[in-house]
Design an enzyme around this catalytic site. Structure first.
Site, mmCIF file in Angstrom:
data_model
loop_
_atom_site.group_PDB
_atom_site.id
_atom_site.type_symbol
_atom_site.label_atom_id
_atom_site.label_comp_id
_atom_site.label_asym_id
_atom_site.label_seq_id
_atom_site.Cartn_x
_atom_site.Cartn_y
_atom_site.Cartn_z
ATOM 1 N N CYS A 6 -39.560 -13.929 11.815
ATOM 2 C CA CYS A 6 -40.632 -14.740 11.225
ATOM 3 C C CYS A 6 -40.199 -16.161 10.868
ATOM 4 O O CYS A 6 -41.051 -17.010 10.605
ATOM 5 C CB CYS A 6 -41.181 -14.034 9.986
ATOM 6 S SG CYS A 6 -41.808 -12.370 10.320
ATOM 7 N N HIS A 57 -27.904 -18.529 7.886
ATOM 8 C CA HIS A 57 -27.765 -17.319 8.710
ATOM 9 C C HIS A 57 -26.729 -16.394 8.068
ATOM 10 O O HIS A 57 -25.586 -16.773 7.892
ATOM 11 C CB HIS A 57 -27.324 -17.702 10.128
ATOM 12 C CG HIS A 57 -27.689 -16.696 11.169
ATOM 13 N ND1 HIS A 57 -27.351 -15.369 11.066
ATOM 14 C CD2 HIS A 57 -28.365 -16.814 12.332
ATOM 15 C CE1 HIS A 57 -27.796 -14.712 12.124
ATOM 16 N NE2 HIS A 57 -28.435 -15.574 12.901
ATOM 17 N N HIS A 95 -46.017 -28.708 -3.432
ATOM 18 C CA HIS A 95 -46.681 -27.577 -2.779
ATOM 19 C C HIS A 95 -45.631 -26.639 -2.186
ATOM 20 O O HIS A 95 -44.618 -27.100 -1.645
ATOM 21 C CB HIS A 95 -47.632 -28.059 -1.681
ATOM 22 C CG HIS A 95 -48.578 -29.119 -2.129
ATOM 23 N ND1 HIS A 95 -49.696 -28.854 -2.888
ATOM 24 C CD2 HIS A 95 -48.558 -30.479 -1.948
ATOM 25 C CE1 HIS A 95 -50.337 -29.983 -3.144
ATOM 26 N NE2 HIS A 95 -49.664 -30.986 -2.593
ATOM 27 N N HIS A 111 -43.393 -17.851 3.293
ATOM 28 C CA HIS A 111 -43.777 -16.917 4.355
ATOM 29 C C HIS A 111 -44.394 -15.643 3.790
ATOM 30 O O HIS A 111 -43.877 -15.041 2.860
ATOM 31 C CB HIS A 111 -42.554 -16.572 5.202
ATOM 32 C CG HIS A 111 -42.744 -15.366 6.062
ATOM 33 N ND1 HIS A 111 -43.767 -15.271 6.991
ATOM 34 C CD2 HIS A 111 -42.058 -14.198 6.132
ATOM 35 C CE1 HIS A 111 -43.688 -14.093 7.592
ATOM 36 N NE2 HIS A 111 -42.673 -13.426 7.097
ATOM 37 N N ASN A 138 -49.813 -10.934 7.647
ATOM 38 C CA ASN A 138 -48.533 -11.520 8.030
ATOM 39 C C ASN A 138 -48.630 -11.959 9.489
ATOM 40 O O ASN A 138 -48.565 -11.144 10.405
ATOM 41 C CB ASN A 138 -47.416 -10.491 7.848
ATOM 42 C CG ASN A 138 -46.036 -11.062 8.176
ATOM 43 O OD1 ASN A 138 -45.913 -12.136 8.742
ATOM 44 N ND2 ASN A 138 -44.993 -10.329 7.819
#
Length: 468
Positions: A198, A277, A362, A366, A399
């Site tokens: 995502c 990562h 703002h 996700h 989602n």
């Protein structure tokens, strides 16, 4: 005058003449030397001026000209009740699996107007490459058409194309699909990102930024989506059933530019991208994993119990890096001081969580699920108002994977909340495990009356109460 005197005078005059010649020669060489140096300096100054002028003309700043989010047709609307009904009718799931999916949906934060592809509304569901391709084509082509209409751009003016979809990766690639449909020029630079979850949408933005640093006077098109058909799991493994309940149809197309004159018409300026990562750690790497289940060898995406902890771990690492660029010095000092005390003096000391509300106007987090949003809200200390775009996007669209942060920004625009100078923080999580963020600065007020986005015709219905 004696011969000796004449000889002496001649020698003296000859010496004087010789010295004069030597002196003139040396002066000429000095002048020549310095004239060469002066010419060299003038040449360097000219080159420097030309380079500076060219750099100013061909700005390395990256602008977001505009973006478009795809809104599926009404015949794709699927309520929670209809979803469970379709799940039962397919005959693939045990009763306990159906009950489990119902519980997931009840706690999901979804409303009853999310979208699924028509292939999943058939009895039985039609899971195939043909149907997956139809879904992806409708989403991608629809989003790009809307974007070209909004920006009044010609498809042939696009020099860079980046598509991302985690699950569905046919041959030819999705980027080739776009090139073929819109007849893009043969010199276009194409990239197709797969398997990155995502957060791939923000990875694509970062890749576009890097490319725009090299290729001057260029437009880059980023297309982010996910494929619900190819990701649908027909087995009874609970860890794989969760993704059936959460993922819905959606996609976004984003136009970026490094042309300085585009600053006048663009909406946003890209300030920062930070990629984190944690794939080197096994628990993070295995937290989202596509594989076959143990019983029927049916492929699905497994979400492990360590998913939330992996997300938190990646988020902390990401904001630690991002903080150096955006946080006030006092906030940085508080974080560093508590970190040092905890590491070297007292392990029981809690590391200070910086107040990112001081940096951003703002927040677009996700829509991984209600539990994810609740945890992020707690960690960052966000108010219900600040997390409203994320919660409403989860409620209305579900989602939509990598495109969710764009539906959230579209929500802010439709509400008339974007003002010139506002700073926007997009946060996304993905398999691997990754946390990626992008920071934007609004270049102008965004007038909701002039905007056409998926919220425009129903924005007055929001926010709604999503408490359970």
């Amino acid at each position: 005058m004696s011969m000796f005197s004449m000889s002496f005078l001649f020698l003296a005059q000859s010496k004087s003449y010789t010295l004069s010649i030597i002196r003139d020669y040396l002066n000429t060489q000095i002048l020549f030397k310095y004239s060469n140096i002066f010419s060299l300096l003038m040449w360097c100054a000219s080159i420097s001026y030309i380079v500076t002028f060219y750099q100013k003309k061909c700005s390395k700043k990256v602008y977001l000209v505009d973006f478009a989010c795809y809104k599926p047709f009404p015949n794709g609307i699927c309520s929670k009740e209809l979803f469970i009904k379709q799940t039962k009718s397919g005959g693939n799931f045990k009763d306990e699996s159906i009950d489990f999916q119902k519980k997931i949906l009840d706690r999901s934060g979804f409303g009853d107007k999310t979208y699924v592809p028509e292939s999943l509304l058939k009895i039985p569901q039609n899971i195939s490459i043909v149907e997956a391709r139809k879904e992806t084509e409708s989403v991608i082509f629809g989003a790009i058409n809307d974007l070209l209409l909004k920006t009044k751009m010609k498809a042939e003016d696009i020099e860079i194309l980046i598509t991302n979809c985690s699950i569905f990766n046919p041959v030819p690639s999705l980027s080739a699909m776009v090139v073929n449909h819109f007849k893009l020029k043969h010199t276009i630079l194409c990239y197709n990102l797969s398997g990155m979850g995502c957060s791939a949408g923000l990875i694509a933005i970062d890749l576009a930024k890097q490319l725009l640093q090299v290729h001057q006077n260029s437009y880059a098109l980023v297309v982010s989506t996910e494929n619900t058909n190819s990701g649908y799991y027909l087995g009874n493994n609970r860890s794989m059933l969760v993704s059936n309940c959460l993922f819905r149809v959606g996609g976004a197309a984003i136009l970026l530019s490094n042309i300085s004159s585009d600053s006048q018409r663009s909406k946003y300026h890209l300030k920062h991208t930070v990629r984190t990562h944690k794939g080197s750690q096994d628990t993070c790497y295995n937290s989202v994993f596509q594989k076959e289940d143990e019983t029927n060898k049916i492929t699905g995406v497994s979400l492990s119990k360590e998913l939330m902890s992996s997300a938190g771990f990646a988020l902390k690492a990401n904001i630690t890096t991002l903080g150096k660029y955006v946080l006030p010095l006092l906030e940085q000092f508080k974080f560093v001081s508590t970190f040092v005390v905890k590491k070297y003096f007292n392990n029981k000391v809690k590391i200070y969580t910086p107040d990112f509300k001081l940096c951003f106007d703002h927040f677009c987090v996700h829509t991984g699920g209600k539990a994810v949003l609740d945890e992020i809200q707690k960690v960052l200390g966000l108010s219900d108002f600040q997390l409203e775009p994320s919660k409403m996007t989860l409620y209305r669209y579900g989602n939509t994977s990598s495109s969710s942060v764009w539906y959230e920004l579209a929500y802010c625009e439709a509400k008339g909340r974007i003002r010139k100078g506002d700073r926007i923080w997009q946060i996304a999580f993905g398999s691997g495990f990754k946390c990626n963020t992008a920071v934007w600065c609004a270049l102008r007020n965004v007038d909701p009356i002039k905007e056409i986005n998926p919220w425009s015709d129903e924005i007055n219905e929001f926010p709604v109460d999503v408490s359970i």
